[in-house]
Design an enzyme around this catalytic site. Sequence first.
Site, PDB file in Angstrom:
ATOM      1  N   GLY A 169       0.827  -1.211   0.000  1.00 12.18           N
ATOM      2  CA  GLY A 169       0.000   0.000   0.000  1.00 12.18           C
ATOM      3  C   GLY A 169       0.855   1.252   0.000  1.00 12.18           C
ATOM      4  O   GLY A 169       1.887   1.308   0.670  1.00 12.18           O
TER       5      GLY A 169
ATOM      6  N   VAL B 253      17.859   8.671  -3.196  1.00 11.97           N
ATOM      7  CA  VAL B 253      18.508   9.026  -4.456  1.00 11.97           C
ATOM      8  C   VAL B 253      19.569  10.095  -4.245  1.00 11.97           C
ATOM      9  O   VAL B 253      20.732   9.950  -4.674  1.00 11.97           O
ATOM     10  CB  VAL B 253      17.463   9.492  -5.493  1.00 11.97           C
ATOM     11  CG1 VAL B 253      18.143  10.045  -6.744  1.00 11.97           C
ATOM     12  CG2 VAL B 253      16.528   8.348  -5.863  1.00 11.97           C
ATOM     13  N   ARG B 254      19.217  11.165  -3.578  1.00 11.18           N
ATOM     14  CA  ARG B 254      20.150  12.288  -3.468  1.00 11.18           C
ATOM     15  C   ARG B 254      21.294  12.000  -2.495  1.00 11.18           C
ATOM     16  O   ARG B 254      22.428  12.441  -2.725  1.00 11.18           O
ATOM     17  CB  ARG B 254      19.386  13.549  -3.081  1.00 11.18           C
ATOM     18  CG  ARG B 254      18.441  13.996  -4.204  1.00 11.18           C
ATOM     19  CD  ARG B 254      17.938  15.398  -4.062  1.00 11.18           C
ATOM     20  NE  ARG B 254      17.231  15.805  -5.270  1.00 11.18           N
ATOM     21  CZ  ARG B 254      16.722  17.019  -5.461  1.00 11.18           C
ATOM     22  NH1 ARG B 254      16.828  17.941  -4.516  1.00 11.18           N
ATOM     23  NH2 ARG B 254      16.115  17.306  -6.590  1.00 11.18           N
TER      24      ARG B 254
ATOM     25  N   ARG C  76       1.046  -5.082  -5.257  1.00 13.07           N
ATOM     26  CA  ARG C  76       1.170  -6.252  -4.386  1.00 13.07           C
ATOM     27  C   ARG C  76       1.508  -7.436  -5.290  1.00 13.07           C
ATOM     28  O   ARG C  76       0.839  -7.655  -6.297  1.00 13.07           O
ATOM     29  CB  ARG C  76      -0.118  -6.490  -3.610  1.00 13.07           C
ATOM     30  CG  ARG C  76      -0.514  -5.294  -2.751  1.00 13.07           C
ATOM     31  CD  ARG C  76      -1.675  -5.611  -1.834  1.00 13.07           C
ATOM     32  NE  ARG C  76      -2.179  -4.420  -1.163  1.00 13.07           N
ATOM     33  CZ  ARG C  76      -1.667  -3.900  -0.070  1.00 13.07           C
ATOM     34  NH1 ARG C  76      -0.607  -4.466   0.490  1.00 13.07           N
ATOM     35  NH2 ARG C  76      -2.192  -2.821   0.490  1.00 13.07           N
TER      36      ARG C  76
ATOM     37  N   ASP D 158       4.974  -4.720   6.452  1.00 15.34           N
ATOM     38  CA  ASP D 158       5.546  -6.001   6.869  1.00 15.34           C
ATOM     39  C   ASP D 158       5.683  -6.997   5.719  1.00 15.34           C
ATOM     40  O   ASP D 158       6.659  -7.755   5.650  1.00 15.34           O
ATOM     41  CB  ASP D 158       4.750  -6.606   8.024  1.00 15.34           C
ATOM     42  CG  ASP D 158       3.266  -6.765   7.721  1.00 15.34           C
ATOM     43  OD1 ASP D 158       2.818  -6.358   6.642  1.00 15.34           O
ATOM     44  OD2 ASP D 158       2.549  -7.313   8.578  1.00 15.34           O
TER      45      ASP D 158
ATOM     46  N   THR E 126       4.016   2.694   5.774  1.00 17.18           N
ATOM     47  CA  THR E 126       2.638   2.213   5.906  1.00 17.18           C
ATOM     48  C   THR E 126       1.887   3.138   6.849  1.00 17.18           C
ATOM     49  O   THR E 126       2.406   3.516   7.902  1.00 17.18           O
ATOM     50  CB  THR E 126       2.581   0.769   6.447  1.00 17.18           C
ATOM     51  OG1 THR E 126       1.236   0.461   6.848  1.00 17.18           O
ATOM     52  CG2 THR E 126       3.493   0.562   7.637  1.00 17.18           C
ATOM     53  N   ILE E 127       0.657   3.487   6.479  1.00 14.89           N
ATOM     54  CA  ILE E 127      -0.118   4.382   7.339  1.00 14.89           C
ATOM     55  C   ILE E 127      -0.576   3.685   8.618  1.00 14.89           C
ATOM     56  O   ILE E 127      -0.995   4.341   9.572  1.00 14.89           O
ATOM     57  CB  ILE E 127      -1.349   4.958   6.606  1.00 14.89           C
ATOM     58  CG1 ILE E 127      -2.379   3.858   6.310  1.00 14.89           C
ATOM     59  CG2 ILE E 127      -0.949   5.701   5.353  1.00 14.89           C
ATOM     60  CD1 ILE E 127      -3.730   4.380   5.844  1.00 14.89           C
ATOM     61  N   ASP E 128      -0.495   2.349   8.659  1.00 15.42           N
ATOM     62  CA  ASP E 128      -1.111   1.592   9.752  1.00 15.42           C
ATOM     63  C   ASP E 128      -0.386   1.736  11.090  1.00 15.42           C
ATOM     64  O   ASP E 128      -0.978   1.470  12.142  1.00 15.42           O
ATOM     65  CB  ASP E 128      -1.181   0.101   9.394  1.00 15.42           C
ATOM     66  CG  ASP E 128      -2.004  -0.154   8.145  1.00 15.42           C
ATOM     67  OD1 ASP E 128      -2.874   0.678   7.835  1.00 15.42           O
ATOM     68  OD2 ASP E 128      -1.766  -1.179   7.482  1.00 15.42           O
TER      69      ASP E 128
ATOM     70  N   ASP F 185       1.789  -0.216  12.306  1.00 18.09           N
ATOM     71  CA  ASP F 185       1.619  -1.546  12.894  1.00 18.09           C
ATOM     72  C   ASP F 185       2.923  -2.320  13.067  1.00 18.09           C
ATOM     73  O   ASP F 185       2.904  -3.515  13.349  1.00 18.09           O
ATOM     74  CB  ASP F 185       0.644  -2.375  12.056  1.00 18.09           C
ATOM     75  CG  ASP F 185       1.100  -2.542  10.612  1.00 18.09           C
ATOM     76  OD1 ASP F 185       2.059  -1.854  10.195  1.00 18.09           O
ATOM     77  OD2 ASP F 185       0.484  -3.340   9.882  1.00 18.09           O
TER      78      ASP F 185
ATOM     79  N   MET G 249      -8.885   3.212   8.699  1.00 18.45           N
ATOM     80  CA  MET G 249      -8.028   2.111   8.276  1.00 18.45           C
ATOM     81  C   MET G 249      -7.047   1.711   9.388  1.00 18.45           C
ATOM     82  O   MET G 249      -7.090   2.254  10.488  1.00 18.45           O
ATOM     83  CB  MET G 249      -7.284   2.489   6.986  1.00 18.45           C
ATOM     84  CG  MET G 249      -8.223   2.726   5.813  1.00 18.45           C
ATOM     85  SD  MET G 249      -7.407   3.261   4.292  1.00 18.45           S
ATOM     86  CE  MET G 249      -6.889   1.675   3.635  1.00 18.45           C
ATOM     87  N   GLY G 250      -6.179   0.757   9.066  1.00 20.27           N
ATOM     88  CA  GLY G 250      -5.202   0.306  10.046  1.00 20.27           C
ATOM     89  C   GLY G 250      -5.056  -1.197  10.122  1.00 20.27           C
ATOM     90  O   GLY G 250      -4.313  -1.704  10.964  1.00 20.27           O
ATOM     91  N   ARG G 251      -5.806  -1.921   9.288  1.00 19.54           N
ATOM     92  CA  ARG G 251      -5.802  -3.394   9.332  1.00 19.54           C
ATOM     93  C   ARG G 251      -6.091  -3.856  10.761  1.00 19.54           C
ATOM     94  O   ARG G 251      -7.114  -3.491  11.324  1.00 19.54           O
ATOM     95  CB  ARG G 251      -4.470  -3.951   8.804  1.00 19.54           C
ATOM     96  CG  ARG G 251      -4.229  -3.693   7.337  1.00 19.54           C
ATOM     97  CD  ARG G 251      -3.155  -4.596   6.781  1.00 19.54           C
ATOM     98  NE  ARG G 251      -1.896  -4.456   7.480  1.00 19.54           N
ATOM     99  CZ  ARG G 251      -0.831  -5.200   7.255  1.00 19.54           C
ATOM    100  NH1 ARG G 251      -0.882  -6.149   6.330  1.00 19.54           N
ATOM    101  NH2 ARG G 251       0.287  -5.003   7.918  1.00 19.54           N
TER     102      ARG G 251
ATOM    103  N   LEU H 157     -25.232  17.364  21.433  1.00 23.68           N
ATOM    104  CA  LEU H 157     -25.932  17.324  20.162  1.00 23.68           C
ATOM    105  C   LEU H 157     -25.479  16.188  19.250  1.00 23.68           C
ATOM    106  O   LEU H 157     -26.145  15.877  18.264  1.00 23.68           O
ATOM    107  CB  LEU H 157     -25.766  18.660  19.432  1.00 23.68           C
ATOM    108  CG  LEU H 157     -26.364  19.887  20.132  1.00 23.68           C
ATOM    109  CD1 LEU H 157     -26.030  21.138  19.345  1.00 23.68           C
ATOM    110  CD2 LEU H 157     -27.868  19.714  20.285  1.00 23.68           C
TER     111      LEU H 157
ATOM    112  N   GLU I  16     -10.864  -0.546  11.285  1.00 20.16           N
ATOM    113  CA  GLU I  16     -11.345  -1.512  10.300  1.00 20.16           C
ATOM    114  C   GLU I  16     -11.082  -2.952  10.724  1.00 20.16           C
ATOM    115  O   GLU I  16     -11.767  -3.866  10.271  1.00 20.16           O
ATOM    116  CB  GLU I  16     -10.728  -1.245   8.935  1.00 20.16           C
ATOM    117  CG  GLU I  16      -9.242  -1.529   8.845  1.00 20.16           C
ATOM    118  CD  GLU I  16      -8.694  -1.319   7.443  1.00 20.16           C
ATOM    119  OE1 GLU I  16      -9.486  -1.154   6.500  1.00 20.16           O
ATOM    120  OE2 GLU I  16      -7.454  -1.311   7.294  1.00 20.16           O
TER     121      GLU I  16
END
Length: 319
Positions: free
Chosen positions: A11, A24-25, A72, A103, A125-127, A129, A169-171, A214, A222
């Site tokens: 992902g 690269v640099r 993937r 992972d 990874t945003i997770d 984890d 998200m986050g698995r 209110l 998730e």
Amino acid sequence: MKKIGVLTSGGDAPGMNAAIRAVVRTAIYHGFEVAGVYRGYQGLIEGDIENLNITSVGDIIHRGGTMLRTARCLDFKTDEGFNKGLQMLRMFKVDSLVVIGGDGSFNGAKRLAEAGFPTIGIPGTIDNDLAYTDYTLGFDTALTTVVSAIGNIRDTSSSHGTVNIIEVMGRNCGDIALYGGLAGGAEAVIIPELDTDVDELCRTIIRGKKRGKLHSIILLAEGVGKPYELAEQIKSKTSSDVKVSVIGYLQRGGTPTPNDRILGSRMGAHAVELLMEGQYGKAVGIKGNQMIALDFDEALNMKKDYDKGIYELARILAI
């Protein structure tokens, strides 16, 4: 070592471009050539490899996604696919490789290292984890997106007097929900690491109604799933109007935050430094604002647990 390769796999995560740019640099600064592998391990198997220069990574640090694109790849898990990828690295005269991903990507990098090919991993990874590092690349941006979404949903929730379940998200890791819930002032956070008492959740909603609140915001990871079933339970028990919002891929895109740009830059540069020092088969991370590197086995086998202090604070502040 003359040529360093870099690829992004799995992902996408905001900040990957900052890490690519730094690899690269930094490599060119120290006199190495750099090859970009497009579309992750799938591109590696197919020989989708091109040399990169300073200009190749110009004007990308602020962009989400990954300029190298990603995929993937189940084929790389097979002996045939793995050997084909290794053959391509040698064919294109790539001496070492920096893999940016989660992972699953690290498992591929670990296998390369075990085969004697110098490899370093960067946790993209945003997770959030991976337990060995305080933060993974992309988590901060995803969190910022979630908190912004909470604010927008709260506005309409207050206008209509509704309960809103926001699935993030986050698995199987609840960090996005946990930290997002605290930062966004949610009434409840539901994460896969803990069982949920729906009756207690409903009592919290009812207490809020009685004191004139209110709206109610519930952050659902998730990994727990079934937001619409939960909505029906809450509606039945509290007679509330319950809405569900699944944020989805909005969390994976967008301009990376300054924190993710800095983290990606530091991790990319450190990966090259490790290769120069002859340290291979390691995963780059951050602990206490210091760069670290652990063997892939150690990094992948660490058990990730939620922050109990953050969870308790979110619960206390939601009374």
